[in-house]
Write a protein that holds these residues in place. Structure first.
Motif, PDB file in Angstrom:
ATOM      1  N   THR A  32     -11.109  -1.255  83.266  1.00 18.83           N
ATOM      2  CA  THR A  32     -10.578  -1.901  82.059  1.00 18.83           C
ATOM      3  C   THR A  32      -9.057  -1.890  82.047  1.00 18.83           C
ATOM      4  OG1 THR A  32     -10.548   0.119  80.713  1.00 18.83           O
ATOM      5  CG2 THR A  32     -12.606  -1.150  80.766  1.00 18.83           C
ATOM      6  N   LEU A  43     -16.411  -3.727  84.990  1.00 21.77           N
ATOM      7  CA  LEU A  43     -15.551  -4.398  84.020  1.00 21.77           C
ATOM      8  C   LEU A  43     -16.332  -5.293  83.073  1.00 21.77           C
ATOM      9  CD1 LEU A  43     -12.904  -5.485  82.848  1.00 21.77           C
ATOM     10  CD2 LEU A  43     -12.703  -6.974  84.853  1.00 21.77           C
ATOM     11  N   PHE A  82     -10.272  -4.565  78.367  1.00 20.57           N
ATOM     12  CA  PHE A  82      -9.493  -5.217  79.427  1.00 20.57           C
ATOM     13  C   PHE A  82      -8.630  -6.331  78.855  1.00 20.57           C
ATOM     14  CE2 PHE A  82      -9.210  -8.497  82.821  1.00 20.57           C
ATOM     15  CZ  PHE A  82      -8.452  -7.773  83.732  1.00 20.57           C
TER      16      PHE A  82
END
Length: 503
Positions: free
Chosen positions: A213, A264, A274
Motif C-alpha cells: 500500500t 495491493l 494506496f
C-alpha cells in the motif's frame, strides 16, 4: 479532430458543418442515439490531411465563426492574413484547430484575469508554450499544466495558430535515471526540449514489496532533485507526474511483482490506503497527478485490479489531479497474451484521464525473433482495439525510441539505443534500410565470431510515422520510452513537422 458541443448544436448541424455523415460521427464516438450534451467532446472523422475551410455566409462575423469552431477571432485573422474584422459573403477562411501563445520575454507573469490588476498565478520562461482558449482586449486566456485557466498579455507572448496541415499531438516523455554508461539519464533531453514535450513521467517510484500500500523511491535521488525537475517542467508549462510501477524487484522478479499486486488489490482497505499514499506523493512534490504502470498481474486479480484504478480516480479526481495509466497492449477481448490479458481496457479507460497503451512488446522479448519493437501495423492494431473501449481522446500510444540487436545464431537479443545502433552500422560498414512495411529502420551484419545479426531500431522518420498514425486515428498522442536513448533529430522533427499540444 475533436469538437466540443455548443448550445443549440445537434448531430445534424455538426455533420453539416464538417461535411461528414451523422452515422460517421455516431460510429466514431460509439453513440447509440442522437442525444448529445453541451460540453461533450466528439471526435469528428474528417480527412485530417486537409484543413477545415469555411465559406462565409450572410449574417456571419469573425466572432460568430470563432465561437462556432471553438477558436478566437485573432487566430482566424492570423491564419488567413486578415488585418481587420471585415469579411464578405463567399469568402473562404481556413479554420484554426489549435492556437498557442509562446512567451517572448525572459519571465512572463500569468494572471488570474485579463489585466495587470489581477493577481499573478504563476510565471513562465521564454519559449514556454500555452494553449489559447479565449481572448479579451489584448490578453489571451490560456490553460496551464495543471488544468488551471489563466491569462497572459499579448505584449509578452507571440500568437501562433495551426490549421492541421501538420499533425497536432501530445507528447509524453518518460524520464529515467542513468541505467549504465551506455544508457544515460533523461535529464539532458528533458531540459533541452521542453517545448516539444506536453508531459513528463518520472519513472522513479515503485510499489513497496514490503508493504504494497506504500510507495518507495526507485533509484538514488533526493527530494530536491525531484523539486528541481518539477520546477523546470512547470515554468515551461509541461505537465509532470511520477510513474509508480511494480517492476524490477530483485530478488523475486515478475513472480514477486505479481504477488505485490495481489496484496495491493485484495481488499478495499488496501486499495484506498494506496490511493491516499499516491495523493500524499503528489502533494509532497507539487506534481500534477500520477501515472500507474502495473505490468505483472495474475489473471485471477483482474477484477480487483480494475477496482484499484476506480479507487485511485475516486480519490484524485475531486481534488483536480491528473490520473494516467500505462497498460500492456491488447488487441481483442479474447485471451491473447498472459502478460496483457488481466487488463480490462474498458474498466481502466473509464477510470483514468489518460490511457497509455504500451506498444513496445511486438519484438524483443525472449523467443520473439527479429523485428521492430513497434511496427506501424502492430501500433494500429492495438490502438484500433483501444478505441472501441474508451473515448479516443484519452488514448496515448507509447512507442520505443530504442531497439534491439538480434543475434540470429544464438537467439539472444541486446538492447540498443539509437547511438549504439548507428555505431554498430558504422563499425560493420552496413547501410541502414528503412523498411516501408513496418516503417522502421534496420540493418544486418555478421560479427567477428560469424554470428548473424539483425538490428531494428527507431529514428526520427519512424517516430514521425507513428505520430502521423496517432493523428490520423484521432487519439491524444504518443509517449516516448524513454528520453535519453533517442535519435537527436527527433527534436528537430517535432519542431518542424509536428505541432506539440500542451493541453
Amino acid at each position: 479532430m475533436m469538437y466540443t458541443v455548443q448550445p443549440v448544436d445537434s448531430l445534424y448541424l455538426i455533420s453539416q458543418r464538417f461535411g461528414v455523415s451523422i452515422e460517421q460521427i455516431k460510429q466514431a464516438n460509439q453513440l447509440s442515439g442522437d442525444i448529445i450534451f453541451i460540453g461533450q467532446r466528439l471526435y469528428i472523422p474528417i480527412n485530417l490531411q486537409r484543413p477545415t475551410v469555411y465559406t462565409v455566409k450572410p449574417g456571419d462575423s469573425l466572432y460568430l465563426i470563432a465561437r462556432r469552431y471553438n477558436t478566437i477571432v485573432e487566430s482566424i485573422q492570423l491564419l488567413n492574413n486578415l488585418t481587420g474584422t471585415e469579411i464578405r459573403v463567399g469568402q473562404t477562411l481556413t479554420i484554426p484547430l489549435y492556437t498557442e501563445a509562446i512567451v517572448n520575454v525572459n519571465i512572463a507573469n500569468i494572471r488570474s484575469g485579463p489585466g495587470t490588476n489581477f493577481s499573478v498565478v504563476t510565471t513562465m520562461v521564454r519559449n514556454a508554450k500555452l494553449p489559447v482558449i479565449g481572448s479579451s482586449n489584448g490578453w489571451y486566456k490560456v490553460r496551464l499544466h495543471n488544468g488551471v485557466e489563466a491569462w497572459i498579455s499579448g505584449t509578452v507572448a507571440t500568437l501562433r495558430a495551426y490549421s492541421g496541415d501538420k499533425p497536432i499531438t501530445n507528447i509524453l516523455g518518460f524520464y529515467t535515471l542513468e541505467e549504465g554508461p551506455a544508457l544515460p539519464s533523461s535529464f539532458t533531453s528533458f531540459v533541452n526540449n521542453p517545448g516539444e514535450l506536453s508531459q513528463t513521467g518520472l519513472f522513479m517510484f515503485r510499489i513497496s514489496a514490503n508493504n504494497p500500500t506504500t510507495i518507495e523511491n526507485f533509484g538514488e535521488f533526493t527530494d530536491q532533485d525531484i523539486r528541481n525537475l518539477v520546477a523546470i517542467a512547470h515554468r515551461n508549462n509541461v505537465k509532470i507526474f511520477p510513474v509508480v510501477h511494480n517492476l524490477l524487484y530483485r530478488p523475486g522478479g515478475t513472480t514477486l511483482a505479481k504477488n505485490v499486486v495481489k496484496v495491493l488489490v485484495s481488499n478495499p482497505q488496501n486499495r484506498t490506503a494506496f490511493a491516499l499514499n499516491l495523493l500524499r506523493l503528489i502533494q509532497k512534490y507539487n506534481f500534477d497527478g500520477v501515472n500507474i504502470d502495473i505490468e505483472d498481474v495474475f489473471i485471477e486479480d483482474s477484477a480487483n485490479l480494475s477496482l484499484l484504478y476506480a479507487e485511485i480516480a475516486r480519490v484524485l479526481r475531486p481534488r483536480g489531479y491528473f490520473f494516467s495509466a500505462s497498460v500492456p497492449s491488447r488487441v481483442s477481448d479474447q485471451p491473447f497474451n498472459p502478460f496483457s490479458d488481466p487488463f480490462d481496457y474498458a474498466a481502466i479507460g473509464n477510470a483514468v484521464d489518460e490511457f497509455v497503451a504500451m506498444l513496445y512488446n511486438e519484438h524483443g522479448w525472449p523467443g520473439s525473433g527479429p523485428g521492430p519493437v513497434v511496427s506501424i501495423g502492430w501500433m494500429e492494431r492495438v490502438l484500433r482495439y483501444a478505441i472501441t473501449k474508451m473515448p479516443r481522446e484519452k488514448i496515448v500510444g507509447a512507442v520505443s525510441v530504442f531497439g534491439f540487436d538480434f543475434n540470429l545464431t544464438t537467439g539472444r537479443n541486446t538492447y540498443v539505443t539509437y547511438n549504439m545502433a548507428i555505431n554498430l552500422a558504422n563499425r560493420y560498414n552496413k547501410e541502414i534500410i528503412f523498411d516501408e512495411e513496418t516503417q522502421t529502420p534496420m540493418f544486418a551484419y555478421v560479427d567477428g565470431q560469424g554470428n548473424e545479426h539483425e538490428v531494428w531500431f527507431e529514428n526520427a522518420q519512424s517516430i514521425y510515422a507513428k505520430i502521423k498514425l496517432a493523428w490520423d486515428l484521432g487519439i491524444k498522442g504518443i509517449a516516448l520510452w524513454r528520453l535519453g536513448m533517442e535519435d537527436e533529430s527527433i527534436w528537430t522533427m517535432l519542431r518542424n513537422q509536428v505541432v506539440v499540444r500542451k493541453d
